[in-house]
Enzyme design. Sequence first.
Site, short mmCIF file in Angstrom:
data_model
loop_
_atom_site.label_atom_id
_atom_site.label_comp_id
_atom_site.label_asym_id
_atom_site.label_seq_id
_atom_site.Cartn_x
_atom_site.Cartn_y
_atom_site.Cartn_z
N LYS A 164 0.81 -1.12 0.04
CA LYS A 164 -0.03 -0.22 0.05
C LYS A 164 0.96 1.24 -0.05
O LYS A 164 0.40 2.03 -0.71
CB LYS A 164 -1.09 0.02 1.27
CG LYS A 164 -1.78 -1.15 1.14
CD LYS A 164 -2.77 -1.24 0.09
CE LYS A 164 -3.59 -2.42 0.17
NZ LYS A 164 -3.29 -3.91 -0.44
N GLU A 250 -3.41 7.16 7.86
CA GLU A 250 -3.67 8.13 6.85
C GLU A 250 -5.09 8.76 7.38
O GLU A 250 -5.56 8.54 8.50
CB GLU A 250 -4.42 7.47 5.55
CG GLU A 250 -3.43 6.68 4.83
CD GLU A 250 -4.28 5.89 3.47
OE1 GLU A 250 -3.27 5.58 2.56
OE2 GLU A 250 -5.44 5.63 3.51
N HIS A 285 -15.88 -2.55 7.62
CA HIS A 285 -14.89 -2.37 6.61
C HIS A 285 -15.00 -3.22 5.68
O HIS A 285 -14.20 -3.09 4.61
CB HIS A 285 -13.45 -2.09 7.07
CG HIS A 285 -13.19 -0.92 8.12
ND1 HIS A 285 -13.56 0.16 8.09
CD2 HIS A 285 -12.73 -1.10 9.47
CE1 HIS A 285 -13.17 0.74 9.15
NE2 HIS A 285 -12.85 -0.14 10.09
N ARG A 343 -6.90 -8.37 -8.82
CA ARG A 343 -7.26 -9.70 -8.89
C ARG A 343 -9.06 -9.32 -9.43
O ARG A 343 -9.14 -8.18 -9.48
CB ARG A 343 -7.66 -10.63 -7.60
CG ARG A 343 -8.00 -9.83 -6.64
CD ARG A 343 -8.19 -10.39 -5.37
NE ARG A 343 -8.25 -9.55 -4.01
CZ ARG A 343 -9.46 -9.17 -3.62
NH1 ARG A 343 -10.74 -9.31 -4.62
NH2 ARG A 343 -9.54 -8.65 -2.55
#
Length: 743
Positions: A164, A250, A285, A343
């Site tokens: 990430k 973040e 999430h 994917r």
Amino acid sequence: MRSIKRASRRLPASLRAVPTSLPGSGSRFLSTTAPTSSTATINGSTNTSVTPISSVLIANRGEIALRVARTAASMGIRTTTLYTDIDAASQHAKCTPYALSLGAPSAYLDGPRIVELAKQHGIQALHPGYGFLSENPAFAKACEEAGIVFVGPPAKAMTDMGDKARSKEIMNASGVPCVPGYHGSEQSVEQLKAKAADIKYPVLLKSVKGGGGKGMRIVRTADEFEAQLKSARAEARASFGEGGEVMLVEKYIVRPRHVEVQIFADRHGNCVALGERDCSVQRRHQKILEESPAPLLDDATRKDLWDKARKAALAVDYVGAGTVEFILDKDTNEFYFMEMNTRLQVEHPVSEMVTGTDLVDWQFRVAAGEKLPLTQDEIEARILERGAAIEARIYAENPEKGFFPDSGTLVHLSKPQTNEDVRIDAGFVEGDTVSEAYDGMIAKLIVRGKDRETAIRKLELALREYEVVGLSTNIEFLKRLCNSQAFIEGDVETGFIDKWKTELFEAKPTSNDVLAQAALGLLGTQTQNAPAAHGQGLGFGEATTQNLRKFAFRVQDDASTEEGKIVEVEVAQLNNKLFNVSVRREGDDKPQVFENIVTESTLTTAPTSSAKKTKLTTYFPLARVDTTLVQDPADNEKLTVFQLGHKTQLRLVSPGWFDKALGLKEVAASVVAPMPCKILRNEVEEGQSVEKGAPLVVIESMKMETVIRSPQSGVIKKLAHKEGDICKAGTVLVMFEETQESA
């Protein structure tokens, strides 16, 4: 348009000269705007040879393995599946004559062994599905080195996008906007906490290897930072292995929408976007509903999202199916790159519905070296014609109890009829067991309508026909979502469920006709199963006269206002099919009486699960009502009623003297495991005083951490289990000292 022409002129002549007989040709963006830095080569190669795939090993399980196998069969590709000991009788293990055993439940992650099996059996290609090894670059590289075609992107693209922190560096360099945050290698608690303070709370902690909501926590204040970091790291390490504990910090967008773009690229320099999907309705999430097109999104923003998604793919020389995920700030309408899933996604059928494509077919063709079947212009024309699509994930979980995962046998399963606008991708049939060892998704229900409103109505109608007994599901919750005015209006965000929880979890009354039907169904069961009324077993009602029978039910439905209450139902048989039924609730002065109702019932026993199923058609004074009553074979007093598209759960109450005779007593002052689980840690000690709501035990089920909190204030008497213990659902975890009231 000038940038399109410039990009096209920079391509080699061999890629600009397009034979009219090949639909998937053109510039890198297939007649859409291309970035000035794009090239037509992938991984430095311009090899355009096509080698059709004739055999494939599916390195996955459940519904995605079945879905890939269906397309492979339609293309004449011989398919081999894998299964573990737990999955030996699963549908994906049975769907083809060629199935190989892996053994242990975790063996789907054994990449070297899976590659070796493919080599031993002379299998040409390997499809990873999603999850497990699908985004593992080492696995993709091992396939390549073994001469096996990996039906997915190049290992380098996986590496770049799988990390990430690295992916955000690439996106920033490519002009794709990213959320402000810290993506560095210094991972001490002090450093991460300092960065969180610089970014300003609330912040989002996320594993660099994250996905599916695993290892992700929202931190709203500095006081909770360290506890949330510890929890996120533990969950990420369990889900992703070594390196999963490396965290990003973040800025947390307060009112975010989750909007993603389905992209596809081939080895001939072509890249397209197949529209966007809104996946904002989530819990833990993780997505529950996905839809395309995204609601309340202007065309300029929509096209900009598509453009940025293609830029993201180009930046890593991507090949195959991928999804570029963005956070869209509802307050500013600005969007930021979140991550790229290298994917096929769980929700890919939504994009297939609105584009009229088979993306697994595309995967096989691109892996074989073919060009993309459609241009960007052709895709956009289809999107304009094909309306809207929505996917609902059917999970084994209990929404009323914090979406706790569940597991068990599907003792009853009845699905809606499918057609070109109603599709079901499922990995289970009636009689199968949903194991706690894997993700609890039972199926995906996908519908399409001429517009979003029509699609929502079709989804709600299909959900009304979906019946599951044997474990908890989110089906009733999904129905409530479909009827939420905020959802219908498209006012979605990732905090949608919390924002509207009062409406979504509002308890509803259980109607008297449901209780009447339950009693009539049981009476029909008894009539067919026993020779005489006096021969009935305990728990099936009290015979008062030859033609009169009394039943007592406890409502066991967390979504009902009568949960836990006792209702008495008396059935008087007037003749063969004619009855009077009275229903009396606790506190009622007099019962409601249904007079002269005609009912017909049919009893069947499911061959796969031994569940008793009674179908009733009853003519009440003002309406005909069709009902299905299901008795759990493991607990005959546990009843489930399906009527008019709603599910009600009841328990047949034994006479009070029966409990006394057997010395039955509920375990008081205790906390039990809500699902099969592993004990991660105890948060309290014996003898410790705790307040209501305090954390007691942290458990893990289906790779998700759950904190069990105290239902009361009191003193801990006993901790029944230690770290690492495996517990069944209903196992006592914590016992309290009995107070004078409970003694």
